[in-house]
Design a protein around this motif. Structure first.
Motif, PDB file in Angstrom:
ATOM      1  N   ASP A  95       0.820  -1.209   0.000  1.00 19.03           N
ATOM      2  CA  ASP A  95       0.000   0.000   0.000  1.00 19.03           C
ATOM      3  C   ASP A  95       0.856   1.262   0.000  1.00 19.03           C
ATOM      4  O   ASP A  95       0.492   2.278  -0.591  1.00 19.03           O
ATOM      5  CB  ASP A  95      -0.990  -0.006   1.172  1.00 19.03           C
ATOM      6  CG  ASP A  95      -0.336  -0.262   2.526  1.00 19.03           C
ATOM      7  OD1 ASP A  95       0.804  -0.769   2.561  1.00 19.03           O
ATOM      8  OD2 ASP A  95      -0.980   0.032   3.551  1.00 19.03           O
ATOM      9  N   LEU A 163     -10.457  -0.063   6.607  1.00 19.07           N
ATOM     10  CA  LEU A 163     -10.897  -0.561   5.309  1.00 19.07           C
ATOM     11  C   LEU A 163     -11.780  -1.803   5.468  1.00 19.07           C
ATOM     12  O   LEU A 163     -12.821  -1.927   4.817  1.00 19.07           O
ATOM     13  CB  LEU A 163      -9.690  -0.900   4.432  1.00 19.07           C
ATOM     14  CG  LEU A 163      -8.915   0.256   3.803  1.00 19.07           C
ATOM     15  CD1 LEU A 163      -7.671  -0.269   3.093  1.00 19.07           C
ATOM     16  CD2 LEU A 163      -9.790   1.038   2.833  1.00 19.07           C
ATOM     17  N   ARG A 232      -8.687  -2.417  -5.343  1.00 16.80           N
ATOM     18  CA  ARG A 232      -7.397  -2.086  -4.723  1.00 16.80           C
ATOM     19  C   ARG A 232      -6.349  -3.125  -5.101  1.00 16.80           C
ATOM     20  O   ARG A 232      -6.266  -4.190  -4.501  1.00 16.80           O
ATOM     21  CB  ARG A 232      -7.546  -2.034  -3.199  1.00 16.80           C
ATOM     22  CG  ARG A 232      -8.401  -0.885  -2.673  1.00 16.80           C
ATOM     23  CD  ARG A 232      -7.644   0.428  -2.748  1.00 16.80           C
ATOM     24  NE  ARG A 232      -6.431   0.400  -1.961  1.00 16.80           N
ATOM     25  CZ  ARG A 232      -6.336   0.876  -0.711  1.00 16.80           C
ATOM     26  NH1 ARG A 232      -7.393   1.398  -0.105  1.00 16.80           N
ATOM     27  NH2 ARG A 232      -5.177   0.849  -0.070  1.00 16.80           N
ATOM     28  N   LYS A 233      -5.536  -2.792  -6.109  1.00 18.94           N
ATOM     29  CA  LYS A 233      -4.520  -3.737  -6.548  1.00 18.94           C
ATOM     30  C   LYS A 233      -3.421  -3.937  -5.510  1.00 18.94           C
ATOM     31  O   LYS A 233      -2.718  -4.951  -5.516  1.00 18.94           O
ATOM     32  CB  LYS A 233      -3.909  -3.262  -7.863  1.00 18.94           C
ATOM     33  CG  LYS A 233      -3.034  -4.303  -8.527  1.00 18.94           C
ATOM     34  CD  LYS A 233      -2.501  -3.844  -9.876  1.00 18.94           C
ATOM     35  CE  LYS A 233      -1.620  -4.934 -10.496  1.00 18.94           C
ATOM     36  NZ  LYS A 233      -1.052  -4.508 -11.792  1.00 18.94           N
ATOM     37  N   ASP A 234      -3.279  -2.963  -4.603  1.00 16.84           N
ATOM     38  CA  ASP A 234      -2.238  -3.074  -3.587  1.00 16.84           C
ATOM     39  C   ASP A 234      -2.624  -3.997  -2.449  1.00 16.84           C
ATOM     40  O   ASP A 234      -1.793  -4.300  -1.588  1.00 16.84           O
ATOM     41  CB  ASP A 234      -1.875  -1.699  -3.039  1.00 16.84           C
ATOM     42  CG  ASP A 234      -3.091  -0.947  -2.514  1.00 16.84           C
ATOM     43  OD1 ASP A 234      -4.131  -0.981  -3.180  1.00 16.84           O
ATOM     44  OD2 ASP A 234      -2.986  -0.322  -1.447  1.00 16.84           O
ATOM     45  N   THR A 307       2.051  -2.290  -7.940  1.00 16.53           N
ATOM     46  CA  THR A 307       1.510  -1.130  -8.648  1.00 16.53           C
ATOM     47  C   THR A 307       2.586  -0.398  -9.448  1.00 16.53           C
ATOM     48  O   THR A 307       2.268   0.262 -10.438  1.00 16.53           O
ATOM     49  CB  THR A 307       0.849  -0.141  -7.674  1.00 16.53           C
ATOM     50  OG1 THR A 307       1.744   0.128  -6.590  1.00 16.53           O
ATOM     51  CG2 THR A 307      -0.449  -0.721  -7.117  1.00 16.53           C
TER      52      THR A 307
END
Length: 326
Positions: A95, A163, A232-234, A307
């Motif tokens: 992240d 989250l 959220r690719k992270d 990312t």
């Protein structure tokens, strides 16, 4: 009479040869230093970086690289030092990698880190939600009205916990903001019903909580979590392995961030190629130094939670073992 005329002929010859050898020895190339920004000496990233450097340094005569670990205060310092050219590689959570790529959050003032390049994704740092057996919590929705620790406000743990809570649609009327050590003690003392942790496994604190007070990890799953991951690719799916902790006999599905090794675009291909070679070819040796490497598999190292673009040398190395996106 010369200064060395008292020496015998053989002795004079030996001395002459040794003197002639001095300039050549002095001209031997120095090993090129490779600095890896890690984390605090009591954290996980410091020994992880140390294991990688130790394996690299065993082959120093071949590649001429001397890998050194630099202790730091964490990801913000790591990425700032990497951007300034003070270090060659850095360990950061996925992240934080994403925030640096975008140039937001703590990196809003410096803007996008356009030269940031990914080298490899290492272990997952899973959201581990421990619940007391007496709390009657078998689903995220049951957290409502319970005493739950989300972590200190402003911390990376708190951001991840928020989250999860938001994705699950749970509203907590009175959450706690304890540091992990304090939360662990409060959980075992019955002052909390549940507490979030973000750790790699195995973890000594999780072992203590499961062994001493019967705390159990709760699955972090559901439609809201699936939606969160899709945007959220992270973030990545993760799991707490079965039979790793007392009473945990089945794998527990969850999510988390990933520990990632990053660099800059201008770091030489030869340096990055050697780092990736160690990760791909010496996994058993790395696992012997730290158990967190035991889950290291090539399939996820190139793209999982990534990312930033891959460094070209890393992309080439992973392409030789399977598909890798540039």
């Amino acid at each position: 009479m010369t200064r060395f005329s008292h020496l015998s002929a053989p002795a004079a010859l030996v001395l002459l040869l040794s003197l002639c050898a001095l300039p050549a020895a002095a001209q031997q190339p120095q090993a090129k230093q490779v600095l890896v920004a890690s984390g605090t000496v009591t954290g996980l990233y410091y020994p992880v970086a140390g294991a990688i450097c130790r394996q690299m340094n065993q082959e120093r005569p071949r590649h001429g690289l001397r890998c050194l670990v630099e202790a730091t205060e964490g990801p913000v310092q790591n990425l700032s030092a990497l951007r300034a050219g003070e270090v060659d590689l850095a360990l950061v959570q996925s992240d934080w990698q994403a925030a640096a790529v975008r140039g937001d959050g703590r990196f809003g003032g410096s803007g996008p880190f356009k030269e940031l390049r990914a080298v490899a994704t290492l272990h997952a740092e899973t959201i581990t939600l421990l619940v007391r057996p007496e709390a009657d919590i078998d689903d995220l929705s049951k957290l409502k009205a319970k005493r739950v620790n989300l972590g200190p406000r402003g911390s990376a743990l708190r951001n991840l916990s928020d989250l999860v809570i938001d994705a699950a649609g749970v509203r907590l009327p009175d959450d706690a903001d304890m540091a992990p050590d304090a939360a662990l003690a409060a959980l075992c003392a019955g002052q909390l019903d549940a507490a979030f942790f973000a750790v790699g496994h195995p973890n000594a604190s999780i072992m203590q909580a499961t062994a001493q007070c019967g705390a159990a990890p709760l699955a972090v799953t559901g439609a809201g979590i699936d939606k969160l991951l899709s945007g959220r690719k992270d973030l990545t799916r993760a799991a707490i392995p079965a039979n790793l902790y007392p009473g945990v006999q089945e794998e527990v599905a969850t999510i988390g961030v990933a520990a990632t090794l990053v660099t800059r675009a201008d770091v030489p291909d030869a340096t990055i190629a050697e780092v990736v070679r160690v990760l791909l070819e010496e996994r058993s040796e790395l696992s012997g130094q730290h158990p967190v490497f035991s889950g290291l598999v090539p399939d996820g190292m190139a793209d999982r939670a990534r990312t930033a673009p891959l460094h070209p040398a890393a992309a080439a190395a992973f392409a030789a073992t399977g598909p890798a996106k540039p």
